[in-house]
Design a protein around this motif. Structure first.
Motif, PDB file in Angstrom:
ATOM      1  N   GLY A 265      81.030 100.333  58.572  1.00  0.00           N
ATOM      2  CA  GLY A 265      82.146  99.703  58.918  1.00  0.00           C
ATOM      3  C   GLY A 265      81.832  98.353  59.703  1.00  0.00           C
ATOM      4  O   GLY A 265      80.615  97.742  59.523  1.00  0.00           O
TER       5      GLY A 265
ATOM      6  N   ILE B 146      85.944 103.289  58.601  1.00  0.00           N
ATOM      7  CA  ILE B 146      86.968 104.195  57.892  1.00  0.00           C
ATOM      8  C   ILE B 146      86.282 105.069  56.963  1.00  0.00           C
ATOM      9  O   ILE B 146      85.453 104.470  55.983  1.00  0.00           O
ATOM     10  CB  ILE B 146      88.179 103.330  57.306  1.00  0.00           C
ATOM     11  CG1 ILE B 146      88.535 102.398  58.560  1.00  0.00           C
ATOM     12  CG2 ILE B 146      88.990 104.140  56.490  1.00  0.00           C
ATOM     13  CD1 ILE B 146      89.660 101.425  57.782  1.00  0.00           C
TER      14      ILE B 146
ATOM     15  N   ASP C 135      86.577 107.819  53.689  1.00  0.00           N
ATOM     16  CA  ASP C 135      87.511 108.017  52.780  1.00  0.00           C
ATOM     17  C   ASP C 135      87.036 109.516  52.195  1.00  0.00           C
ATOM     18  O   ASP C 135      85.917 109.917  51.663  1.00  0.00           O
ATOM     19  CB  ASP C 135      87.162 107.253  51.369  1.00  0.00           C
ATOM     20  CG  ASP C 135      88.058 107.567  50.348  1.00  0.00           C
ATOM     21  OD1 ASP C 135      88.917 108.624  50.450  1.00  0.00           O
ATOM     22  OD2 ASP C 135      88.711 106.713  49.501  1.00  0.00           O
TER      23      ASP C 135
END
Length: 85
Positions: free
Chosen positions: A68, A74, A76
């Motif tokens: 990031g 983030i 997934d």
């Protein structure tokens, strides 16, 4: 008038390396293991890694899942599932 657009393609590439076999008993053990491959970039941006363990808590692999910016990363869950498959 036509505009020229450049296409960018990203791929996820996995490489196989020898993984040191270490028993992970606590978070300090996990940190010590992760520091072997998570070097100087810790001060530049955030990243998310997973450490794969067998039922005896021995390391069988690791993977960098996400990278990031300075303040957030983030993850997934589909990428985590793909590595664990």
């Amino acid at each position: 008038m036509t505009k020229n657009a450049k296409a960018t393609e990203f791929t996820l590439k996995a490489t196989t390396n020898e993984v040191p076999v270490v028993k992970i008993l606590c978070s300090a053990d996990a940190e010590k293991f992760a520091r072997q491959f998570y070097h100087d970039d810790i001060a530049i941006y955030e990243s998310a890694f997973i450490i794969l363990l067998n039922q005896g808590n021995m390391t069988i692999g690791w993977a960098k899942i996400a990278q990031g910016g300075v303040s957030a990363t983030i993850v997934d869950v589909r990428l985590v599932a793909q590595v664990c498959d």
